[in-house]
Design a protein around this motif. Structure first.
Motif, PDB file in Angstrom:
ATOM      1  N   LEU A 187       0.841  -1.199   0.000  1.00 47.05           N
ATOM      2  CA  LEU A 187       0.000   0.000   0.000  1.00 47.05           C
ATOM      3  C   LEU A 187       0.874   1.245   0.000  1.00 47.05           C
ATOM      4  CD1 LEU A 187      -3.049   0.926   0.338  1.00 47.05           C
ATOM      5  CD2 LEU A 187      -2.458   1.273   2.753  1.00 47.05           C
ATOM      6  N   ASP A 188       0.655   2.119  -0.977  1.00 49.45           N
ATOM      7  CA  ASP A 188       1.392   3.372  -1.061  1.00 49.45           C
ATOM      8  C   ASP A 188       0.666   4.423  -0.224  1.00 49.45           C
ATOM      9  OD1 ASP A 188       2.714   5.676  -1.695  1.00 49.45           O
ATOM     10  OD2 ASP A 188       2.512   5.477  -3.881  1.00 49.45           O
ATOM     11  N   VAL A 195      -2.958   4.047  -2.219  1.00 58.52           N
ATOM     12  CA  VAL A 195      -3.212   3.171  -3.372  1.00 58.52           C
ATOM     13  C   VAL A 195      -2.632   1.773  -3.130  1.00 58.52           C
ATOM     14  CG1 VAL A 195      -2.854   2.845  -5.853  1.00 58.52           C
ATOM     15  CG2 VAL A 195      -3.015   5.148  -4.921  1.00 58.52           C
ATOM     16  N   LEU A 197      -0.802  -1.122  -4.424  1.00 59.46           N
ATOM     17  CA  LEU A 197       0.064  -1.422  -5.576  1.00 59.46           C
ATOM     18  C   LEU A 197       0.091  -2.921  -5.853  1.00 59.46           C
ATOM     19  CD1 LEU A 197       3.103   0.916  -4.836  1.00 59.46           C
ATOM     20  CD2 LEU A 197       1.042   1.402  -6.161  1.00 59.46           C
ATOM     21  N   LYS A 204      -8.660  -4.767   0.539  1.00 55.41           N
ATOM     22  CA  LYS A 204      -9.150  -3.398   0.390  1.00 55.41           C
ATOM     23  C   LYS A 204     -10.244  -3.116   1.423  1.00 55.41           C
ATOM     24  CE  LYS A 204     -10.807  -0.353  -3.302  1.00 55.41           C
ATOM     25  NZ  LYS A 204     -12.238   0.012  -3.259  1.00 55.41           N
ATOM     26  N   VAL A 214      -9.655   3.807  -0.116  1.00 55.78           N
ATOM     27  CA  VAL A 214      -8.379   3.292  -0.603  1.00 55.78           C
ATOM     28  C   VAL A 214      -8.565   3.001  -2.087  1.00 55.78           C
ATOM     29  CG1 VAL A 214      -6.850   1.272  -0.550  1.00 55.78           C
ATOM     30  CG2 VAL A 214      -7.635   2.292   1.594  1.00 55.78           C
ATOM     31  N   ALA A 215      -7.603   3.442  -2.902  1.00 57.78           N
ATOM     32  CA  ALA A 215      -7.725   3.191  -4.343  1.00 57.78           C
ATOM     33  C   ALA A 215      -7.073   1.867  -4.697  1.00 57.78           C
ATOM     34  CB  ALA A 215      -7.060   4.317  -5.123  1.00 57.78           C
ATOM     35  N   ALA A 216      -7.691   1.145  -5.641  1.00 56.91           N
ATOM     36  CA  ALA A 216      -7.113  -0.125  -6.093  1.00 56.91           C
ATOM     37  C   ALA A 216      -7.406  -0.275  -7.566  1.00 56.91           C
ATOM     38  CB  ALA A 216      -7.720  -1.292  -5.325  1.00 56.91           C
ATOM     39  N   PRO A 217      -6.357  -0.353  -8.415  1.00 61.69           N
ATOM     40  CA  PRO A 217      -6.609  -0.541  -9.833  1.00 61.69           C
ATOM     41  C   PRO A 217      -7.286  -1.890 -10.086  1.00 61.69           C
ATOM     42  CG  PRO A 217      -4.261  -0.739  -9.339  1.00 61.69           C
ATOM     43  CD  PRO A 217      -4.943  -0.318  -8.080  1.00 61.69           C
ATOM     44  N   GLN A 222      -4.626  -2.845 -14.165  1.00 60.59           N
ATOM     45  CA  GLN A 222      -3.293  -3.362 -13.843  1.00 60.59           C
ATOM     46  C   GLN A 222      -2.583  -3.831 -15.108  1.00 60.59           C
ATOM     47  OE1 GLN A 222      -3.535  -6.435 -10.834  1.00 60.59           O
ATOM     48  NE2 GLN A 222      -4.922  -5.203  -9.613  1.00 60.59           N
ATOM     49  N   LYS A 229       3.414   1.262 -10.610  1.00 65.69           N
ATOM     50  CA  LYS A 229       4.110   1.947  -9.518  1.00 65.69           C
ATOM     51  C   LYS A 229       4.909   0.990  -8.655  1.00 65.69           C
ATOM     52  CE  LYS A 229       3.139   5.654  -7.502  1.00 65.69           C
ATOM     53  NZ  LYS A 229       2.459   6.349  -6.403  1.00 65.69           N
TER      54      LYS A 229
END
Ligand code: TXA
Ligand code: MG
Length: 342
Positions: A187-188, A195, A197, A204, A214-217, A222, A229
């Protein structure tokens, strides 16, 4: 180099084992050890020469940074400029545990090759008796990626480490099969909202319950991302020798596909929940009970590795939903399959 494998259990003289491992680490050597996620290959994170040996032993590209493992929460501030409030909350809730936090690194404290040129560092406190005891005896941080050859599935057993790294490292501490079976969530927290990573054991949903958004692609994002990142995510990963295809959990479809592939001359390995064992594939490796994603995570890498011990020419692996830890499982399956579906 001879690779020694030592079992760390109740019967052995633990003090002697830890001091042997600590001596090697202090001499600038690498040592493999179990964590709650997968086995790690550790070197003292402030010793650049030692850290370089990790990259060498794994055959790891030098632009892929390593996670720093610590034995107490307090140590974090020795290595990062600032611990964001949200990070503090997460450490208190999830450490020790499978959550790596990316923060701004203090300059000139950790070895340069740990961060692979990035201004940030990933830190986690592992939840495993052997890892924690090793860190606390050593009293230094350990840079440790998963203890596999680069590109192979991560090791969940000491034997996996031995298969990949024998002759390349001096010591493996065998603490049995790791519990979670897939790597930590990365987690960044240098950005807001933070986010994910790399999805992992801390989901999540669990993160959001603690700190909000929290963002998650998504899996699609991905795949599309040209400059991920987390540098490690761009490489082929977790892949056995034979090509892997993902397939939905539909008995008829799987049976039909297996038959068609065999008719074309393929030898098929099937990775699926145990209730699919009766499908006449050439090889069958169970993920555990259907619907139990914890078991699936714990068995995934062992099953992928087992395929390499067969003469299968194609591997079919069943998918799961992306709920909870399913997000991490599907992320790894996608990577192993290079995105290929049947
Ligand atoms: O569960 C785990 O995390 C295991 C155990 C041994 O702790 N370790 C592990 O390390 O999986 P490794 O090196 O196999 O994966 C580390 C991932 C890579 O994708 C890497 O690119 C990313 O974390 N990473 C490390 N430092 C980073 C940073 N400063 N910024 C972004 N991504 C980073
Ligand atoms: Mg790895």
């Amino acid at each position: 180099m001879e690779t020694v494998l030592i079992t760390v259990d109740k019967k052995v003289d633990k003090e002697k084992i830890y001091s042997q491992a600590v001596d090697l680490l202090n001499q600038g050597e690498v040592v493999a050890f179990p964590t709650e996620t997968v086995y790690g290959l550790g070197a003292v994170a402030t010793d650049d020469e030692a850290v370089k040996k990790i990259y060498e032993a794994k055959g790891r590209p030098s632009d892929n940074p390593l996670i720093v493992h610590i034995g107490t929460i307090e140590e974090v501030s020795d290595y990062v400029e600032e611990v964001p409030e949200k990070a503090k909350k997460l450490m208190e809730r999830f450490w020790p545990g499978p959550l790596t936090l990316i923060m701004k690194a203090k300059p000139d404290v950790l070895a340069k090759s740990v961060m692979a040129g990035l201004p940030t560092v990933g830190i986690r406190m592992p939840d495993h008796e052997v890892a924690l005891e090793l860190l606390r005896t050593l009293k230094k941080p350990l840079a440790a990626p998963s203890a596999n050859r680069s590109g192979k599935p991560s090791p969940t057993k000491a034997e996996h480490v031995y298969e990949d790294l024998k002759g390349r490292i001096p010591l493996i501490l065998d603490g049995g099969t790791t519990g979670i079976g897939i790597e930590s969530t990365v987690l960044d927290v240098t950005v807001d909202p933070p986010v994910i990573l790399r999805p992992g054991g801390v989901t999540k949903e669990m993160l959001e319950a603690e700190i909000g958004e929290v963002a998650a692609p998504s899996l699609k994002e991905q795949q599309l991302e040209s400059t991920p990142k987390a540098p490690g995510m761009k490489y082929t990963h977790y892949a056995p020798e034979a090509p892997v295809y993902l397939i939905e959990r539909n008995r008829e479809k799987i049976e039909k596909t297996v038959r068609e592939l065999q008719n074309k001359g393929h030898r098929v390995a099937l990775l699926a929940p145990s209730n699919y064992a009766s499908i006449p594939a050439d090889y069958f490796f169970p993920f555990g009970e259907e619907g139990d994603r914890k078991q699936m995570a714990a068995n995934l890498y062992d099953a992928l590795r087992a395929c390499d011990k067969t003469d299968a020419t194609i591997i079919l692996a069943t998918t799961t939903s992306t709920e909870g830890v399913g997000a991490a499982i599907m992320n790894r399956l996608h990577k192993a399959a290079g995105g290929k579906f049947i």
